[in-house]
Design a protein around this motif. Structure first.
Motif, PDB file in Angstrom:
ATOM      1  N   TYR A   1      30.073  26.046  -9.539  1.00  0.00           N
ATOM      2  CA  TYR A   1      30.247  27.374 -10.045  1.00  0.00           C
ATOM      3  C   TYR A   1      30.604  27.408 -11.562  1.00  0.00           C
ATOM      4  O   TYR A   1      30.599  28.733 -11.786  1.00  0.00           O
ATOM      5  CB  TYR A   1      31.254  28.101  -9.199  1.00  0.00           C
ATOM      6  CG  TYR A   1      30.652  28.315  -7.726  1.00  0.00           C
ATOM      7  CD1 TYR A   1      30.299  29.413  -7.282  1.00  0.00           C
ATOM      8  CD2 TYR A   1      30.956  27.353  -6.734  1.00  0.00           C
ATOM      9  CE1 TYR A   1      29.503  29.582  -6.089  1.00  0.00           C
ATOM     10  CE2 TYR A   1      30.696  27.212  -5.484  1.00  0.00           C
ATOM     11  CZ  TYR A   1      29.937  28.648  -5.313  1.00  0.00           C
ATOM     12  OH  TYR A   1      29.408  28.634  -4.062  1.00  0.00           O
TER      13      TYR A   1
ATOM     14  N   PRO B   1      30.499  35.027  -5.890  1.00  0.00           N
ATOM     15  CA  PRO B   1      30.709  36.255  -4.510  1.00  0.00           C
ATOM     16  C   PRO B   1      31.484  35.391  -3.628  1.00  0.00           C
ATOM     17  O   PRO B   1      31.740  36.321  -2.481  1.00  0.00           O
ATOM     18  CB  PRO B   1      29.277  36.213  -4.236  1.00  0.00           C
ATOM     19  CG  PRO B   1      28.617  34.715  -4.663  1.00  0.00           C
ATOM     20  CD  PRO B   1      29.258  34.772  -6.180  1.00  0.00           C
TER      21      PRO B   1
ATOM     22  N   LEU C   1      34.529  35.300  -1.485  1.00  0.00           N
ATOM     23  CA  LEU C   1      35.531  36.251  -1.448  1.00  0.00           C
ATOM     24  C   LEU C   1      37.018  35.727  -0.925  1.00  0.00           C
ATOM     25  O   LEU C   1      38.059  36.368  -0.810  1.00  0.00           O
ATOM     26  CB  LEU C   1      35.250  37.703  -0.626  1.00  0.00           C
ATOM     27  CG  LEU C   1      34.026  38.153  -1.044  1.00  0.00           C
ATOM     28  CD1 LEU C   1      33.597  39.532  -0.293  1.00  0.00           C
ATOM     29  CD2 LEU C   1      34.474  38.899  -2.328  1.00  0.00           C
TER      30      LEU C   1
ATOM     31  N   SER D   1      23.329  29.673  -3.216  1.00  0.00           N
ATOM     32  CA  SER D   1      24.463  29.336  -2.604  1.00  0.00           C
ATOM     33  C   SER D   1      25.094  28.014  -2.842  1.00  0.00           C
ATOM     34  O   SER D   1      24.106  27.124  -2.953  1.00  0.00           O
ATOM     35  CB  SER D   1      24.655  29.520  -1.089  1.00  0.00           C
ATOM     36  OG  SER D   1      23.978  28.722  -0.612  1.00  0.00           O
ATOM     37  N   TYR D   2      26.028  27.526  -2.854  1.00  0.00           N
ATOM     38  CA  TYR D   2      26.731  26.141  -2.689  1.00  0.00           C
ATOM     39  C   TYR D   2      27.401  26.183  -1.351  1.00  0.00           C
ATOM     40  O   TYR D   2      27.266  25.596  -0.591  1.00  0.00           O
ATOM     41  CB  TYR D   2      27.298  25.603  -3.897  1.00  0.00           C
ATOM     42  CG  TYR D   2      27.680  24.211  -3.941  1.00  0.00           C
ATOM     43  CD1 TYR D   2      27.165  23.105  -4.167  1.00  0.00           C
ATOM     44  CD2 TYR D   2      29.131  23.781  -3.486  1.00  0.00           C
ATOM     45  CE1 TYR D   2      27.478  21.993  -3.810  1.00  0.00           C
ATOM     46  CE2 TYR D   2      29.607  22.637  -3.436  1.00  0.00           C
ATOM     47  CZ  TYR D   2      28.902  21.669  -3.514  1.00  0.00           C
ATOM     48  OH  TYR D   2      29.265  20.211  -3.480  1.00  0.00           O
ATOM     49  N   GLN D   3      28.564  27.003  -1.483  1.00  0.00           N
ATOM     50  CA  GLN D   3      29.317  27.179  -0.233  1.00  0.00           C
ATOM     51  C   GLN D   3      28.561  28.328   0.450  1.00  0.00           C
ATOM     52  O   GLN D   3      28.005  29.046  -0.095  1.00  0.00           O
ATOM     53  CB  GLN D   3      30.845  27.993  -0.664  1.00  0.00           C
ATOM     54  CG  GLN D   3      31.476  26.862  -1.466  1.00  0.00           C
ATOM     55  CD  GLN D   3      32.301  25.799  -0.621  1.00  0.00           C
ATOM     56  OE1 GLN D   3      32.174  25.931   0.628  1.00  0.00           O
ATOM     57  NE2 GLN D   3      32.660  24.640  -1.261  1.00  0.00           N
ATOM     58  N   GLN D   4      28.332  27.815   1.725  1.00  0.00           N
ATOM     59  CA  GLN D   4      27.641  28.826   2.485  1.00  0.00           C
ATOM     60  C   GLN D   4      28.358  30.274   2.577  1.00  0.00           C
ATOM     61  O   GLN D   4      29.456  30.465   2.504  1.00  0.00           O
ATOM     62  CB  GLN D   4      27.509  28.698   4.033  1.00  0.00           C
ATOM     63  CG  GLN D   4      26.930  29.370   5.072  1.00  0.00           C
ATOM     64  CD  GLN D   4      25.661  29.358   5.042  1.00  0.00           C
ATOM     65  OE1 GLN D   4      25.012  28.294   5.128  1.00  0.00           O
ATOM     66  NE2 GLN D   4      24.840  30.436   5.039  1.00  0.00           N
ATOM     67  N   LEU D   5      27.549  31.210   2.200  1.00  0.00           N
ATOM     68  CA  LEU D   5      28.027  32.714   1.975  1.00  0.00           C
ATOM     69  C   LEU D   5      27.833  33.636   3.225  1.00  0.00           C
ATOM     70  O   LEU D   5      27.066  33.275   4.285  1.00  0.00           O
ATOM     71  CB  LEU D   5      27.166  33.303   0.808  1.00  0.00           C
ATOM     72  CG  LEU D   5      27.221  32.770  -0.371  1.00  0.00           C
ATOM     73  CD1 LEU D   5      26.071  33.531  -1.494  1.00  0.00           C
ATOM     74  CD2 LEU D   5      28.594  32.749  -0.903  1.00  0.00           C
ATOM     75  N   THR D   6      28.873  34.401   3.349  1.00  0.00           N
ATOM     76  CA  THR D   6      28.954  35.321   4.488  1.00  0.00           C
ATOM     77  C   THR D   6      28.308  36.484   3.976  1.00  0.00           C
ATOM     78  O   THR D   6      27.767  36.772   3.044  1.00  0.00           O
ATOM     79  CB  THR D   6      30.291  35.741   4.652  1.00  0.00           C
ATOM     80  OG1 THR D   6      30.825  36.618   3.639  1.00  0.00           O
ATOM     81  CG2 THR D   6      31.372  34.682   4.900  1.00  0.00           C
TER      82      THR D   6
ATOM     83  N   GLU E   1      29.806  38.828   1.459  1.00  0.00           N
ATOM     84  CA  GLU E   1      29.956  38.065   0.251  1.00  0.00           C
ATOM     85  C   GLU E   1      28.566  38.346  -0.352  1.00  0.00           C
ATOM     86  O   GLU E   1      28.537  38.701  -1.539  1.00  0.00           O
ATOM     87  CB  GLU E   1      30.051  36.495   0.424  1.00  0.00           C
ATOM     88  CG  GLU E   1      31.727  36.191   0.515  1.00  0.00           C
ATOM     89  CD  GLU E   1      32.095  34.909   1.062  1.00  0.00           C
ATOM     90  OE1 GLU E   1      33.086  34.553   1.030  1.00  0.00           O
ATOM     91  OE2 GLU E   1      31.013  33.924   1.178  1.00  0.00           O
TER      92      GLU E   1
ATOM     93  N   HIS F   1      19.564  28.854   1.457  1.00  0.00           N
ATOM     94  CA  HIS F   1      20.224  28.746   2.714  1.00  0.00           C
ATOM     95  C   HIS F   1      20.884  29.836   3.268  1.00  0.00           C
ATOM     96  O   HIS F   1      22.119  29.711   3.837  1.00  0.00           O
ATOM     97  CB  HIS F   1      21.028  27.245   2.498  1.00  0.00           C
ATOM     98  CG  HIS F   1      20.163  26.157   1.965  1.00  0.00           C
ATOM     99  ND1 HIS F   1      19.313  25.455   2.923  1.00  0.00           N
ATOM    100  CD2 HIS F   1      19.749  25.667   0.581  1.00  0.00           C
ATOM    101  CE1 HIS F   1      18.589  24.581   2.284  1.00  0.00           C
ATOM    102  NE2 HIS F   1      19.184  24.749   0.858  1.00  0.00           N
TER     103      HIS F   1
END
Lengths: 296, 296
Positions: free
Chosen positions: A49, A274, A276, B104-109, B112, B138
């Motif tokens: 990021y 994004p 959170l 995304s890199y971290q999976q987003l909710t 988010e 993803h």
């Protein structure tokens, strides 16, 4: 350098800017706790990021704060030319090693991933950790690809994703990788809930998410496993099970950030949007766990 | 603007630098062919691999070359603050609209992703296309999330991933999205092999990968479907089936880059490494297809 507990601090933001003061505090805690290495700009350090300038600042702050403790710096990026630039920056900052995941947007082929490592390792003056994290990169290494990459110059370690929790399946998995790569290449486990099983199955290092924030909490597990007391390591991992359950539900990054925020180590909302972080209800659960599990 | 053929040119590199001359040539071809809009810096335009400065140059070159044809500029990035900066840059460059995927890199909710669109749309002066591409981001949108995002200001269109090839399943899929979002939000299809089915099932636009390189080849399909001649659209798609098969095997980006290289529209090896493009054997197959299918 690629044995024992490698602790991965968050890269805390404050109002979307790198919070160098809080970061220095996190790294100093790790040094004082006696971790074996610091993993700056891992997934837990939000490397993907941050831009090149920010990543340079983080790497320099990590090396400055870590003193004698070696710092491994993440250099992953989507484009090979940027990875090479980040590798130069990390080495100039004083990184003892670099760590590279095959970050993808377009799905990568084995040849493309091999080519990435080939290009990057050709220029390096420090060792490289192959960072295998299929959950974020969406790339899956075969043992054959591990073997090819492990023959490249400067490749010193592989950070593998969680092993199966069944001990014999875990031993088989680590044993197969051990057979595929030369002896001088260390194998380390990631995924904190799999750490005890991984270390008990022959992994030489634990690349820890929560250990980058609460090192005193995880060092007993690491020390027990590496001293051959596998039962004590498993018992410690069992003790921390409520934490692993929160990791599984929300991702280790969000939970670890909530721990750091709860303990006052970083400013509130330290993750890059994004992303959170946790809901208020889950933050209350984290606060209770911090007390019950003596997170420190 | 969000109807008809939206053609997505490659962003060709030459020795790892943006090849503005080749890019201008690609966009000019699209204008001369009569496409309805140009999609600059889509996945086909390698947006995720380019830095902010490069993306500004690409956006300005696209608008300059497109003349009266509206240009939709991709603004996706991992961090919300960078997305907002890219949105400003795109608007300053003269983009008629922007297009945003939840990279995304971290999976987003879901929360988010909603928050990302909420923050970005609040500042916009041009319409936004919600870019749903689960193969690269993803992230999977539900119809409920489409509906929430479609209520945000400036949301004008959704670019959906391939529909099922079975016509009734495709109609059901597009119909369910149509019911979920307001009438003023256009629904467009992506995944070139699903274009005929998508357009025949109620999609109003086709966001085309190969159409950004060989627009004359795909315009008959788009025109037939949008004029209600669904059989002719299907026949055109059937004619191009060998191309769709290569897309499925190697990814549409690599194949389209090989077409552009074969036709001499861009320099060899125009993709950002580590993406390597096709093998020599597959490039020969592309050359044969270019002749057999009259790609132009």
């Amino acid at each position: 350098m690629f044995t024992g507990l490698s602790a991965f601090p968050l890269t805390p933001l404050n109002d979307d800017r790198f919070d160098e003061q809080a970061y220095t505090g996190l790294v100093t805690r790790l040094v004082e706790a006696g971790v074996d290495s610091v993993g700056a700009l891992g997934s837990t350090g939000s490397y993907a990021y941050l831009d090149r300038e920010e990543r340079g600042r983080v790497a320099r702050a990590a090396v400055r704060s870590a003193g004698e403790v070696p710092v491994i710096v993440g250099i992953g990026a989507l484009r090979t030319s940027l990875v090479r630039a980040l590798a130069e920056d990390a080495q100039e900052a004083g990184a003892a090693a670099v760590m590279l995941a095959p970050v993808s947007y377009q799905q990568l082929t084995d040849e493309e991933v091999f080519g990435l490592y080939e290009e990057v390792t050709a220029d390096l003056s420090v060792p490289l950790v192959v960072y295998d994290n299929p959950g974020t990169t969406h790339f899956t290494f075969s043992n054959g690809l591990y073997a090819r990459i492990a023959e490249l110059p400067n490749v010193a370690a592989i950070k593998i994703p969680p092993v199966p929790l069944d001990p014999s399946a875990a031993r088989e998995r680590v044993g197969a990788i051990r057979e595929a790569v030369p002896d001088h290449v260390s194998i380390g486990i990631s995924g904190d809930s799999a750490a005890a099983t991984g270390l008990n199955s022959g992994c030489q290092a634990w690349y820890s998410v929560v250990g980058g924030t609460v090192p005193d909490t995880v060092l007993p597990l690491a020390r027990a496993a590496l001293n051959g007391d596998s039962a004590a390591a498993v018992a410690e991992s069992e003790r921390l099970k409520p934490l692993w359950e929160m990791f599984a539900a929300h991702g280790s990054l969000r939970v670890t950030a909530a721990i750091a925020e709860h303990l006052g180590l970083v400013a509130p909302h330290c993750l890059p949007r994004p992303v959170l972080g946790l809901s208020n209800a889950d933050r209350e659960r984290v606060a209770r766990l911090a007390e019950e599990l003596h997170l420190a």
